[in-house]
Write a protein that holds these residues in place. Structure first.
Motif, PDB file in Angstrom:
ATOM      1  N   SER A 216       0.842  -1.195   0.000  1.00 20.15           N
ATOM      2  CA  SER A 216       0.000   0.000   0.000  1.00 20.15           C
ATOM      3  C   SER A 216       0.880   1.249   0.000  1.00 20.15           C
ATOM      4  N   PRO A 217       0.332   2.408  -0.356  1.00 24.30           N
ATOM      5  CA  PRO A 217       1.129   3.639  -0.317  1.00 24.30           C
ATOM      6  C   PRO A 217       1.762   3.892   1.059  1.00 24.30           C
ATOM      7  N   LEU A 218       1.031   3.619   2.110  1.00 23.02           N
ATOM      8  CA  LEU A 218       1.584   3.815   3.451  1.00 23.02           C
ATOM      9  C   LEU A 218       2.726   2.840   3.715  1.00 23.02           C
TER      10      LEU A 218
ATOM     11  N   GLN B 191       8.652   1.934   4.007  1.00 25.39           N
ATOM     12  CA  GLN B 191       9.890   1.316   3.531  1.00 25.39           C
ATOM     13  C   GLN B 191      10.912   2.366   3.110  1.00 25.39           C
ATOM     14  N   ILE B 192      10.456   3.404   2.424  1.00 29.27           N
ATOM     15  CA  ILE B 192      11.354   4.482   2.002  1.00 29.27           C
ATOM     16  C   ILE B 192      11.942   5.184   3.224  1.00 29.27           C
ATOM     17  N   MET B 193      11.097   5.455   4.211  1.00 27.18           N
ATOM     18  CA  MET B 193      11.580   6.125   5.428  1.00 27.18           C
ATOM     19  C   MET B 193      12.609   5.254   6.161  1.00 27.18           C
ATOM     20  N   GLU B 194      12.382   3.953   6.225  1.00 25.25           N
ATOM     21  CA  GLU B 194      13.344   3.057   6.878  1.00 25.25           C
ATOM     22  C   GLU B 194      14.681   3.070   6.153  1.00 25.25           C
ATOM     23  N   LYS B 195      14.661   3.049   4.806  1.00 26.84           N
ATOM     24  CA  LYS B 195      15.901   3.097   4.027  1.00 26.84           C
ATOM     25  C   LYS B 195      16.628   4.419   4.253  1.00 26.84           C
ATOM     26  N   ASN B 196      15.874   5.524   4.264  1.00 31.06           N
ATOM     27  CA  ASN B 196      16.483   6.836   4.503  1.00 31.06           C
ATOM     28  C   ASN B 196      17.112   6.907   5.884  1.00 31.06           C
ATOM     29  N   MET B 197      16.408   6.393   6.889  1.00 32.76           N
ATOM     30  CA  MET B 197      16.946   6.421   8.249  1.00 32.76           C
ATOM     31  C   MET B 197      18.234   5.605   8.324  1.00 32.76           C
TER      32      MET B 197
END
Length: 149
Positions: A117-119, A124-130
């Protein structure tokens, strides 16, 4: 295999951990899929079923958490002492096994759906960025006894 002894004073003793336990502990063993047996401390008779029934009885006393309605209980009682009793036991065991298997499959599908889902994608994107920011922070950190200015 965890061996639990039941003493005449109604206390339960886990021989593997050398401690007295209660029904909540036994319930946790069940939810953790641990193999255990409850035996009478004097005779060695298997009391596992009676302890499990006691846990169910306590759970069923709370109407909000009840699984077995009066109607279901009456229907189960009707099968005792009939030619169909063995068939019913096998049917219930197999039905529960299939239900639990399907539940695991459904939970896996729901996880995949949430991840897609978009959320889920945003998460996942936020986890990779962190992770990248932490790694970059480690690169910029002073090494050993160096002092930063």
């Amino acid at each position: 295999m965890v061996l639990i002894k039941k003493y005449p004073n109604r206390r339960l003793y886990d021989t593997s951990s050398s401690q007295y336990v209660n029904l909540d502990y036994i319930k946790k063993l069940v939810t953790d899929h641990a193999e255990f047996t409850v035996v009478d401390s004097k005779s060695g008779a298997d009391l596992t079923k009676s302890i499990l029934l006691q846990i169910i009885s306590e759970q069923e006393s709370n109407d909000q958490q009840s699984l077995l309605t009066n109607s279901v209980l009456k229907q189960l009682i009707r099968y005792y002492d009939t030619d169909m009793q063995l068939f019913m036991r096998q049917y219930l065991e197999q039905s529960m096994a299939v239900f639990l298997e399907r539940q695991d499959t459904l939970q896996g599908m729901m996880k995949d759906l949430v991840d897609a889902s978009p959320l889920g994608l945003f998460n996942q994107i936020m986890e990779k960025n962190m992770k990248m920011w932490r790694e970059w922070g480690d690169l910029d950190a002073p090494k050993g006894g160096e002092k930063s200015e």
